[in-house]
Write a protein that holds these residues in place. Structure first.
Motif, PDB file in Angstrom:
ATOM      1  N   GLU A   1      10.300  15.613  -1.356  1.00 26.48           N
ATOM      2  CA  GLU A   1      10.752  15.220  -0.022  1.00 26.48           C
ATOM      3  C   GLU A   1      11.899  14.245  -0.199  1.00 26.48           C
ATOM      4  O   GLU A   1      11.826  13.315  -1.006  1.00 26.48           O
ATOM      5  N   VAL A   2      12.978  14.489   0.534  1.00 31.11           N
ATOM      6  CA  VAL A   2      14.154  13.644   0.454  1.00 31.11           C
ATOM      7  C   VAL A   2      14.614  13.284   1.860  1.00 31.11           C
ATOM      8  O   VAL A   2      14.239  13.920   2.844  1.00 31.11           O
ATOM      9  N   SER A   3      15.438  12.263   1.922  1.00 29.16           N
ATOM     10  CA  SER A   3      16.121  11.894   3.151  1.00 29.16           C
ATOM     11  C   SER A   3      17.596  11.870   2.793  1.00 29.16           C
ATOM     12  O   SER A   3      17.974  11.332   1.748  1.00 29.16           O
ATOM     13  N   PHE A   4      18.438  12.494   3.627  1.00 25.62           N
ATOM     14  CA  PHE A   4      19.848  12.508   3.295  1.00 25.62           C
ATOM     15  C   PHE A   4      20.701  12.238   4.523  1.00 25.62           C
ATOM     16  O   PHE A   4      20.248  12.371   5.656  1.00 25.62           O
ATOM     17  N   LEU A   5      21.922  11.868   4.253  1.00 28.36           N
ATOM     18  CA  LEU A   5      22.940  11.655   5.279  1.00 28.36           C
ATOM     19  C   LEU A   5      24.258  12.136   4.709  1.00 28.36           C
ATOM     20  O   LEU A   5      24.559  11.846   3.557  1.00 28.36           O
TER      21      LEU A   5
END
Length: 184
Positions: A177-181
């Motif tokens: 699981e990742v969070s990106f922008l």
């Protein structure tokens, strides 16, 4: 010549909240001003995908989310087109020219990511580099800079229900699981 490994960031991010929704560029200029101010960090897309190579029974049912397009924030079921991320059993790979680099600071900025030397970029982040809290600068398949933070990593030996499957897939990544922008 780019290397095939990254030096993991020592960042331990606790930001697991909802990413900032996509923004649009207004009438203001996003380029550096004559006073040398940095480029405005206008968000193109953001998301928090859950990538998975196997289900909890050790099966690849071909519906697992193992490809992701960061520019459009959409799941892909193959690497064709504009896919940016591909998860396999041992690494997170950049697809269609997407590359990763360790940021100079714990919370990468557009300015910092844009200034990383070309030799520091890689198309691969291995399982050992993908610790919860690890941060990376990313350059997407469409040439945009972004940042990616690992929020959760489940190795197969801890994720799978069957003892036989845990042994068979030991050392493999099952869920990431990742969070990106991604900036404009």
């Amino acid at each position: 010549m780019p290397t095939n490994s990254l030096i993991p960031s020592s960042t331990h991010s606790t930001n697991t909240g909802t990413p900032t929704p996509p923004a649009t560029l207004g009438s203001g200029d996003a380029s550096p001003t004559s006073t040398g101010e940095p480029k405005r960090e206008v968000v193109h897309s953001s998301g928090s995908p859950r990538l998975q190579t196997l289900n909890e029974y050790g099966d690849d049912d071909f519906q697992n989310a193992d490809y992701w397009d960061m520019d459009d924030n959409e799941i892909r079921y193959n690497a064709a087109g504009t896919t940016d991320l591909a998860l396999n059993e041992g690494s997170l790979g950049g697809v269609n020219g997407t590359i990763f680099a360790s940021p100079p600071s714990g919370q990468p900025t557009l300015q910092e990511c844009a200034q990383i030397d070309n030799n520091a970029w890689s198309s691969l982040a291995t399982a050992s580099q993908l610790r919860a809290g690890s941060s990376f600068c990313v350059r997407s398949s469409e040439g945009r800079h972004g940042k990616l933070v690992v929020t959760k990593l489940s190795m197969c030996e801890k994720f799978l229900e069957s003892e036989k499957d845990r042994e068979r897939f030991a050392g493999d990544i099952c869920v990431l699981e990742v969070s990106f922008l991604v900036w404009e």
